[in-house]
Design a protein around this motif. Structure first.
Motif, PDB file in Angstrom:
ATOM      1  N   ASP A 191       0.865  -1.178   0.000  1.00 26.78           N
ATOM      2  CA  ASP A 191       0.000   0.000   0.000  1.00 26.78           C
ATOM      3  C   ASP A 191       0.901   1.228   0.000  1.00 26.78           C
ATOM      4  O   ASP A 191       1.842   1.321   0.803  1.00 26.78           O
ATOM      5  CB  ASP A 191      -0.901   0.016   1.240  1.00 26.78           C
ATOM      6  CG  ASP A 191      -2.220  -0.701   0.988  1.00 26.78           C
ATOM      7  OD1 ASP A 191      -2.608  -0.841  -0.181  1.00 26.78           O
ATOM      8  OD2 ASP A 191      -2.860  -1.120   1.971  1.00 26.78           O
ATOM      9  N   TRP A 192       0.644   2.142  -0.918  1.00 29.22           N
ATOM     10  CA  TRP A 192       1.489   3.320  -1.030  1.00 29.22           C
ATOM     11  C   TRP A 192       0.658   4.524  -1.474  1.00 29.22           C
ATOM     12  O   TRP A 192      -0.453   4.375  -1.964  1.00 29.22           O
ATOM     13  CB  TRP A 192       2.619   3.083  -2.041  1.00 29.22           C
ATOM     14  CG  TRP A 192       2.135   2.790  -3.441  1.00 29.22           C
ATOM     15  CD1 TRP A 192       1.736   1.581  -3.921  1.00 29.22           C
ATOM     16  CD2 TRP A 192       1.963   3.724  -4.504  1.00 29.22           C
ATOM     17  NE1 TRP A 192       1.330   1.696  -5.231  1.00 29.22           N
ATOM     18  CE2 TRP A 192       1.480   3.000  -5.620  1.00 29.22           C
ATOM     19  CE3 TRP A 192       2.194   5.090  -4.643  1.00 29.22           C
ATOM     20  CZ2 TRP A 192       1.200   3.615  -6.846  1.00 29.22           C
ATOM     21  CZ3 TRP A 192       1.930   5.703  -5.857  1.00 29.22           C
ATOM     22  CH2 TRP A 192       1.437   4.956  -6.942  1.00 29.22           C
ATOM     23  N   LYS A 193       1.219   5.714  -1.274  1.00 31.70           N
ATOM     24  CA  LYS A 193       0.595   6.947  -1.739  1.00 31.70           C
ATOM     25  C   LYS A 193       1.659   7.821  -2.378  1.00 31.70           C
ATOM     26  O   LYS A 193       2.835   7.745  -2.025  1.00 31.70           O
ATOM     27  CB  LYS A 193      -0.078   7.688  -0.582  1.00 31.70           C
ATOM     28  CG  LYS A 193      -1.359   7.016  -0.099  1.00 31.70           C
ATOM     29  CD  LYS A 193      -2.047   7.853   0.961  1.00 31.70           C
ATOM     30  CE  LYS A 193      -3.343   7.189   1.415  1.00 31.70           C
ATOM     31  NZ  LYS A 193      -4.011   7.978   2.491  1.00 31.70           N
ATOM     32  N   GLU A 194       1.213   8.640  -3.316  1.00 33.92           N
ATOM     33  CA  GLU A 194       2.137   9.560  -3.978  1.00 33.92           C
ATOM     34  C   GLU A 194       1.957  10.944  -3.395  1.00 33.92           C
ATOM     35  O   GLU A 194       0.870  11.522  -3.450  1.00 33.92           O
ATOM     36  CB  GLU A 194       1.894   9.563  -5.495  1.00 33.92           C
ATOM     37  CG  GLU A 194       3.018  10.201  -6.264  1.00 33.92           C
ATOM     38  CD  GLU A 194       3.136   9.640  -7.684  1.00 33.92           C
ATOM     39  OE1 GLU A 194       4.173   9.909  -8.310  1.00 33.92           O
ATOM     40  OE2 GLU A 194       2.207   8.964  -8.133  1.00 33.92           O
ATOM     41  N   HIS A 195       3.044  11.462  -2.811  1.00 33.48           N
ATOM     42  CA  HIS A 195       3.039  12.802  -2.247  1.00 33.48           C
ATOM     43  C   HIS A 195       3.918  13.696  -3.110  1.00 33.48           C
ATOM     44  O   HIS A 195       4.612  13.242  -4.015  1.00 33.48           O
ATOM     45  CB  HIS A 195       3.561  12.775  -0.799  1.00 33.48           C
ATOM     46  CG  HIS A 195       2.611  12.120   0.158  1.00 33.48           C
ATOM     47  ND1 HIS A 195       2.051  12.769   1.225  1.00 33.48           N
ATOM     48  CD2 HIS A 195       2.111  10.858   0.203  1.00 33.48           C
ATOM     49  CE1 HIS A 195       1.258  11.940   1.892  1.00 33.48           C
ATOM     50  NE2 HIS A 195       1.285  10.764   1.284  1.00 33.48           N
ATOM     51  N   GLN A 196       3.915  14.983  -2.806  1.00 34.61           N
ATOM     52  CA  GLN A 196       4.766  15.914  -3.552  1.00 34.61           C
ATOM     53  C   GLN A 196       6.231  15.525  -3.429  1.00 34.61           C
ATOM     54  O   GLN A 196       7.023  15.721  -4.342  1.00 34.61           O
ATOM     55  CB  GLN A 196       4.555  17.342  -3.041  1.00 34.61           C
ATOM     56  CG  GLN A 196       3.209  17.941  -3.440  1.00 34.61           C
ATOM     57  CD  GLN A 196       3.079  19.380  -2.992  1.00 34.61           C
ATOM     58  OE1 GLN A 196       3.851  19.852  -2.152  1.00 34.61           O
ATOM     59  NE2 GLN A 196       2.109  20.092  -3.540  1.00 34.61           N
ATOM     60  N   SER A 197       6.580  14.954  -2.293  1.00 34.88           N
ATOM     61  CA  SER A 197       7.972  14.565  -2.055  1.00 34.88           C
ATOM     62  C   SER A 197       8.309  13.232  -2.710  1.00 34.88           C
ATOM     63  O   SER A 197       9.473  12.826  -2.729  1.00 34.88           O
ATOM     64  CB  SER A 197       8.229  14.460  -0.551  1.00 34.88           C
ATOM     65  OG  SER A 197       7.339  13.518   0.047  1.00 34.88           O
ATOM     66  N   GLY A 198       7.296  12.548  -3.251  1.00 36.25           N
ATOM     67  CA  GLY A 198       7.524  11.257  -3.892  1.00 36.25           C
ATOM     68  C   GLY A 198       6.622  10.176  -3.342  1.00 36.25           C
ATOM     69  O   GLY A 198       5.648  10.450  -2.639  1.00 36.25           O
ATOM     70  N   ILE A 199       6.954   8.942  -3.645  1.00 32.59           N
ATOM     71  CA  ILE A 199       6.145   7.805  -3.207  1.00 32.59           C
ATOM     72  C   ILE A 199       6.418   7.494  -1.745  1.00 32.59           C
ATOM     73  O   ILE A 199       7.579   7.401  -1.320  1.00 32.59           O
ATOM     74  CB  ILE A 199       6.437   6.575  -4.086  1.00 32.59           C
ATOM     75  CG1 ILE A 199       5.827   6.784  -5.476  1.00 32.59           C
ATOM     76  CG2 ILE A 199       5.894   5.301  -3.469  1.00 32.59           C
ATOM     77  CD1 ILE A 199       6.135   5.694  -6.462  1.00 32.59           C
ATOM     78  N   VAL A 200       5.352   7.349  -0.993  1.00 33.22           N
ATOM     79  CA  VAL A 200       5.455   6.999   0.420  1.00 33.22           C
ATOM     80  C   VAL A 200       4.854   5.605   0.612  1.00 33.22           C
ATOM     81  O   VAL A 200       3.701   5.361   0.261  1.00 33.22           O
ATOM     82  CB  VAL A 200       4.716   8.021   1.309  1.00 33.22           C
ATOM     83  CG1 VAL A 200       4.737   7.573   2.768  1.00 33.22           C
ATOM     84  CG2 VAL A 200       5.339   9.405   1.163  1.00 33.22           C
ATOM     85  N   ILE A 201       5.648   4.698   1.148  1.00 33.43           N
ATOM     86  CA  ILE A 201       5.192   3.335   1.389  1.00 33.43           C
ATOM     87  C   ILE A 201       4.485   3.282   2.737  1.00 33.43           C
ATOM     88  O   ILE A 201       5.047   3.651   3.776  1.00 33.43           O
ATOM     89  CB  ILE A 201       6.374   2.346   1.389  1.00 33.43           C
ATOM     90  CG1 ILE A 201       7.131   2.424   0.061  1.00 33.43           C
ATOM     91  CG2 ILE A 201       5.886   0.923   1.645  1.00 33.43           C
ATOM     92  CD1 ILE A 201       6.315   2.101  -1.158  1.00 33.43           C
ATOM     93  N   GLU A 202       3.234   2.832   2.725  1.00 33.85           N
ATOM     94  CA  GLU A 202       2.466   2.758   3.960  1.00 33.85           C
ATOM     95  C   GLU A 202       2.578   1.397   4.629  1.00 33.85           C
ATOM     96  O   GLU A 202       2.687   1.316   5.852  1.00 33.85           O
ATOM     97  CB  GLU A 202       0.994   3.089   3.677  1.00 33.85           C
ATOM     98  CG  GLU A 202       0.799   4.510   3.157  1.00 33.85           C
ATOM     99  CD  GLU A 202      -0.654   4.898   3.045  1.00 33.85           C
ATOM    100  OE1 GLU A 202      -1.491   3.994   2.783  1.00 33.85           O
ATOM    101  OE2 GLU A 202      -0.963   6.081   3.226  1.00 33.85           O
ATOM    102  N   GLN A 203       2.523   0.339   3.836  1.00 34.66           N
ATOM    103  CA  GLN A 203       2.655  -1.001   4.424  1.00 34.66           C
ATOM    104  C   GLN A 203       3.077  -1.998   3.354  1.00 34.66           C
ATOM    105  O   GLN A 203       2.688  -1.901   2.193  1.00 34.66           O
ATOM    106  CB  GLN A 203       1.340  -1.469   5.058  1.00 34.66           C
ATOM    107  CG  GLN A 203       1.498  -2.781   5.834  1.00 34.66           C
ATOM    108  CD  GLN A 203       0.285  -3.132   6.675  1.00 34.66           C
ATOM    109  OE1 GLN A 203      -0.826  -2.638   6.418  1.00 34.66           O
ATOM    110  NE2 GLN A 203       0.457  -3.979   7.672  1.00 34.66           N
TER     111      GLN A 203
END
Length: 368
Positions: A191-203
């Motif tokens: 599970d991941w999300k794309e933020h302004q700083s880049g891809i953030v891995i959630e789990q």
């Protein structure tokens, strides 16, 4: 190179094994890894969106789990027609789930595997609920998997984080003497999300335990060609003895794919001479890339009285000055710490491969 006739008597390929036959990357022809590119296997997966509704009709609008939870079926994600098996995307209380049919013969075994892990596994996707009358398990839904997410050109730090969490999942299994047997990128769920700083891995969790087995100390799995042929260990090709080191070998291949975008044991039809099995090419590459004299000797001793021993011996003896081995340890453009980790996980002698816990402590993972 071994012929089709040489391998046919060993029944080397199951029906499931052939699903990737036409989804190969070009064969490595020198010690340099090719420049990163999207392998055909991934291109095909990307075009086959797993959230797209199947043409098959949904046989029910919903199911009630053993917990009493009502699951509303939204669509069919996957279907096998013979025997009929379906994977559903479902919702309940604004949460997303996967409902997966498991053959009745394997239902209790998978339940037992989950019970052994219950309470002590944070990096393995366990069963949330069951629907016994339909032989179904309910799992948490993950939006993506490593096979596809790698194509976003992830920063190395993100890739390391994903791989380390997946390795933690393998370690959790091995701590309970459970062998996954089917380690591959699409079983690393993310599970991941794309933020302004880049891809953030959630789990990140390791999934698909349907083929996992509890193997008590001192025992091995023998007689089953476990896993997908592009990600199998050498001893899994030979139908055992298979144990924890087999998962480690497969995980090393996943690491190579994640870091260098190379499915190094995929074989395209254009690479095959008439009558040559794809698996013959895979075995040749495994020996070429990862076997030294001591490792191969230990491997053959590990196999014991196994009908596959002559296959590996003939392949070993086929290397010469016109067909030299191409050890991974000599590949150019590969980080030295990464080389060291991969070589430790792919020692041809299963008894000399590092463990999951040892791999987690390796220098390459220090900053993950």
């Amino acid at each position: 190179m071994l012929s089709l006739r040489s391998l046919s008597f060993l029944a080397v390929c199951s029906c499931r094994s052939w699903t990737y036959l036409n989804l190969a990357t070009p064969r490595l022809t020198n010690c340099k890894p090719a420049l990163p590119r999207i392998p055909a296997i991934v291109q095909t997966t990307l075009h086959r969106n797993t959230s797209t509704m199947s043409s098959a009709p949904v046989d029910s609008k919903g199911y009630i789990g053993q917990s009493g939870c009502h699951y509303s079926i939204e669509r069919v994600l996957q279907e096998e027609t013979f025997p009929l098996r379906r994977v559903y995307f479902a919702t309940a209380s604004n949460q997303k789930f996967i409902l997966k049919y498991v053959h009745e013969v394997n239902f209790k075994d998978l339940q037992d595997i989950n019970n052994r892990l219950r309470g002590g596994a944070n990096y393995v996707r366990l069963v949330n609920d069951t629907i016994p009358e339909k032989s179904m398990f309910v799992f948490r839904y993950f939006a993506d998997h490593l096979l596809r997410l790698v194509q976003k050109d992830l920063p190395l730090a993100v890739t390391k984080r994903i791989l380390k969490d997946a390795l933690r999942g393998i370690a959790e299994l091995h701590d309970q003497d459970i062998v996954h047997t089917d380690i591959k990128p699409d079983n690393v769920l993310i599970d991941w999300k794309e933020h302004q700083s880049g891809i953030v891995i959630e789990q990140v969790q390791l999934g698909d335990l349907e083929d996992a087995a509890h193997i008590p100390p001192g025992s091995h799995m023998i007689g089953k060609q476990t896993g997908n042929w592009m990600w199998r260990s050498p001893e899994a090709h030979a139908r055992g003895p298979v144990n924890k080191p087999s998962d480690i070998f497969s995980f090393a291949l996943v690491c190579i794919y994640a870091v260098h975008k190379r499915v190094i044991f995929a074989v395209g039809e254009e690479e095959l001479n008439e009558g040559v099995e794809p698996l013959a090419v895979v075995i040749e590459r495994q020996i070429s890339y990862f076997a030294d004299e001591d490792g191969l000797s230990g491997f053959l001793k590990h196999l014991g009285d196994n009908p596959w021993v002559p296959i590996f011996e003939v392949t070993r003896d086929g290397f010469n000055k016109d067909n030299p081995r191409r050890p991974f340890s000599l590949w150019e453009g590969v980080d030295e710490d990464f080389k060291n980790l991969i070589c430790a996980m792919t020692n041809f002698d299963p008894g000399k491969r590092i463990t999951a816990r040892e791999a987690l402590a390796h220098k390459w993972f220090e900053d993950a």
